[in-house]
Design an enzyme around this catalytic site. Structure first.
Site, PDB file in Angstrom:
ATOM      1  N   LEU A 262       0.825  -1.208   0.000  1.00 23.67           N
ATOM      2  CA  LEU A 262       0.000   0.000   0.000  1.00 23.67           C
ATOM      3  C   LEU A 262       0.862   1.261   0.000  1.00 23.67           C
ATOM      4  CD1 LEU A 262      -2.942  -0.930   2.391  1.00 23.67           C
ATOM      5  CD2 LEU A 262      -3.068  -0.476  -0.055  1.00 23.67           C
ATOM      6  N   ARG A 266       0.482   4.076  -2.744  1.00 24.40           N
ATOM      7  CA  ARG A 266       0.265   5.506  -2.455  1.00 24.40           C
ATOM      8  C   ARG A 266       1.253   6.370  -3.220  1.00 24.40           C
ATOM      9  NH1 ARG A 266      -0.429   3.397   3.619  1.00 24.40           N
ATOM     10  NH2 ARG A 266      -2.675   2.991   3.467  1.00 24.40           N
ATOM     11  N   PHE A 395      -8.779   5.781  -3.067  1.00 26.18           N
ATOM     12  CA  PHE A 395      -7.832   4.692  -3.373  1.00 26.18           C
ATOM     13  C   PHE A 395      -6.681   4.633  -2.361  1.00 26.18           C
ATOM     14  CE2 PHE A 395      -8.063   4.016  -8.294  1.00 26.18           C
ATOM     15  CZ  PHE A 395      -8.900   2.933  -8.105  1.00 26.18           C
ATOM     16  N   GLU A 396      -6.176   3.419  -2.143  1.00 23.44           N
ATOM     17  CA  GLU A 396      -4.944   3.187  -1.367  1.00 23.44           C
ATOM     18  C   GLU A 396      -5.015   3.788   0.041  1.00 23.44           C
ATOM     19  OE1 GLU A 396      -3.516   1.131  -2.878  1.00 23.44           O
ATOM     20  OE2 GLU A 396      -3.430   1.544  -5.007  1.00 23.44           O
ATOM     21  N   GLY A 397      -6.165   3.677   0.657  1.00 23.08           N
ATOM     22  CA  GLY A 397      -6.387   4.295   1.962  1.00 23.08           C
ATOM     23  C   GLY A 397      -6.904   5.706   1.770  1.00 23.08           C
TER      24      GLY A 397
END
Length: 584
Positions: A262, A266, A395-397
């Site tokens: 992740l 990011r 997205f991605e957290g």
């Protein structure tokens, strides 16, 4: 390690002041471009000639075309930039990977397909796989003969990924997986899934699951607001048997794989936001030059020029952050397959993701505004750009989660990796309150727009002072003070953007190139914007009027002619037809 050397490591930009002269430690986009341009040009040409020409077919979820384009990307060497040569990659590392991601981002929906495959789909294997797993799968993934997908999110486990309910039950020779994954990119035509499940309902673990496995099925394509041409489907696991040698990493250590990947996701999202932002800016600039109102192109009007200038400023900051972070990851060993580097750079990756996604949101919003009513019509590409950009803040957290991750990751590095952050906070507090370090440095005496090194050090001191006051006020209850943590994260992000832009502009001035004045103007505007953001966030963190006054003294800046600088930048944008530095 001396405190002054920590800024070369993850989170270290908060505890030491780098020299803009050290080209080995701080990579600028101009420095990177000398190396990456050949492969960036290949990616750019691929997008222009092969991807964009098939846009209508991609919007229809044309899986064969998507696979064909991925295979073509594999032939061109674009899928394995960060994979070892032994498995078909070129092992060029994160700086080259950032350049490819930036260029592919201009492909719209296909960029999501590409990123999910070459990034979060392939890199878990490249970083955490056994030699046997790598030999079995990586050559086909790098060549585009097989497609990868990353299956982490569940209906009840989004931001809280570790609360996943998918179970893995040990059986003779392996495991049986049961559960559901949601919103999985590339699911419609993927050959290999990286799936996360809890062994015996407890130990969070990553598995390699092939698409043809009995019991694995898919939901229908999701009807999305944006990125509509990418495949997004649910994955159902009904007693799917997985061999024991398909565990990725170690049983119970899936969080290491998930969070490491992740972090990379990011960072790559920020690089993609850079490419998308440049594309949107080019579209907005072209429209502003062609649209006539009151007998003149609207690009002649000051408020439109201001919009173009602000786009360029945010792209300059983001570009500086992305390539600096890529250089740090390379320096820390990610190019050599050292997975620990992705954990070390958690703060920088989250800062890039938040700044990049929010910069892109601002850029596409202003690009649409420049188009006026036409921007609201689907006949114009800016409407699609506007819709597609929105997912990046999720997205991605989510950006909210990433804002909480930044102070958490800093504290973890301080506790576990020896980052002297608490020491630096105490020193900053003492200096500010004793008045030894309570005043700002100077701006260039020749009237130039850039501050000197002492002023930038004062900016960092103000951040550390605000952090110290926040910790003192909340103590062990700080974890529940999300609003306070979010403001601290904003200060960290703003400072990283400002420092990255400042180093880049100083480097340009030392080269004495013709673009040096433009670099100085852009960096000064980045620093001004970051300072305003830090002042507001710091005001909420400081706690009392005296502390606010102390911070204001450190962040005081002279009137440097913001409007004149914006006009200078806008003129460069118009002359270039978009982003005025490097590829557009």
């Amino acid at each position: 390690m001396p405190t002054s050397d920590w800024w070369e490591r993850g989170g270290g930009f908060l505890v030491g002041d780098p020299s803009p002269d050290d080209e080995a430690a701080v990579v600028t986009p101009e420095q990177a471009r000398e190396e990456v341009e050949p492969i960036a040009a290949v990616a750019r040409d691929f997008v222009q000639k092969e991807v964009l020409a098939r846009g209508d077919r991609l919007l229809e979820h044309d899986y064969p075309t998507l696979r064909e384009l991925l295979a073509r990307a594999g032939e061109l060497g674009l899928l394995g930039v960060e994979v070892e040569e032994a498995y078909g990659g070129s092992a060029l590392g994160p700086v080259f990977g950032a350049a490819v991601t930036e260029e592919i981002a201009r492909a719209g929906d296909f960029a999501v397909t590409f990123g999910a495959h070459s990034g979060i789909g392939t890199l878990p294997l490249a970083l955490f796989g056994t030699p046997e797993q790598k030999a079995r799968y990586l050559p086909d993934l790098v060549a585009g003969r097989k497609v990868a997908a990353y299956a982490l999110t569940e209906p009840m486990a989004g931001s809280d990924a570790l609360s996943a309910r998918t179970r893995a039950t040990p059986v003779e020779g392996g495991f049986v997986l049961e559960g559901q994954k949601q919103w999985i990119t590339n699911a419609g035509f993927a050959d290999l899934f990286v799936v996360y499940a809890r062994v015996d309902g407890e130990r969070f673990t990553a598995f390699l699951v092939e698409a043809g496995s009995p019991g694995l099925s898919l939901g229908p394509e999701e009807d999305k607001l944006g990125i509509r041409g990418s495949s997004t489907r649910a994955v159902f696991l009904d007693r799917v048997r997985v061999p024991a040698d398909h565990v990725l990493g170690e049983v119970g250590r899936g969080h290491v794989v998930a969070f490491g990947v992740l972090n990379i996701g990011r960072f790559k999202l920020a690089a993609g936001s850079l490419g998308s932002g440049k594309a949107a800016m080019a579209v907005a600039t072209a429209y502003a030059e062609s649209r006539q109102q009151f007998g003149r192109p609207i690009a002649d009007f000051g408020l439109v020029q201001e919009k173009l200038a602000r786009m360029a400023v945010r792209l300059y900051a983001l570009e500086s952050m992305v390539y600096r972070t890529a250089g740090l990851m390379h320096r820390r060993g990610l190019a050599d397959g050292h997975a620990s580097a992705v954990g070390e750079m958690a703060v920088e990756c989250s800062a890039n993701k938040v700044y990049g996604s929010e910069a892109l949101s601002s850029i596409v919003d202003e690009a649409l505004q420049i188009h006026g009513g036409y921007g609201f019509m689907n006949d114009y590409p800016v409407a699609r750009m506007y819709r597609d950009a929105r997912i990046n803040r999720i997205f991605e957290g989510t950006n909210e989660i990433n804002r909480l991750l930044i102070p958490d990751a800093l504290l973890r590095r301080a506790m576990r990796a020896g980052l002297p952050l608490l020491q630096s906070m105490a020193e900053a507090r003492q200096a500010v309150e004793s008045r030894d370090g309570a005043t700002a440095g100077e701006w260039h005496g020749d009237g130039g727009p850039l501050p000197d090194a002492a002023w930038m050090a004062g900016m960092r001191r103000a951040l550390l002072y605000a952090a110290s006051r926040m910790v003192e006020r909340h103590g062990t209850a700080l974890e529940s003070e999300q609003e306070q943590l979010g403001r601290l994260a904003d200060m960290v992000i703003g400072y990283f953007a400002a420092q990255s832009a400042w180093i880049r502009a100083r480097r340009a001035a030392e080269r004495d190139g013709r673009d040096a004045p433009l670099h100085a103007a852009l960096a000064a505007l980045v620093i001004d914007e970051a300072t305003r953001q830090m002042e507001q966030a710091g005001r909420d963190l400081a706690g009392d009027a005296e502390a606010v006054d102390r911070m204001a003294a450190l962040l005081r800046r002279p009137p440097i002619g913001i409007i004149a600088l914006q006009r200078q930048v806008a003129a460069a944008v118009r002359s270039a037809g978009g982003y005025p530095l490097g590829p557009r």
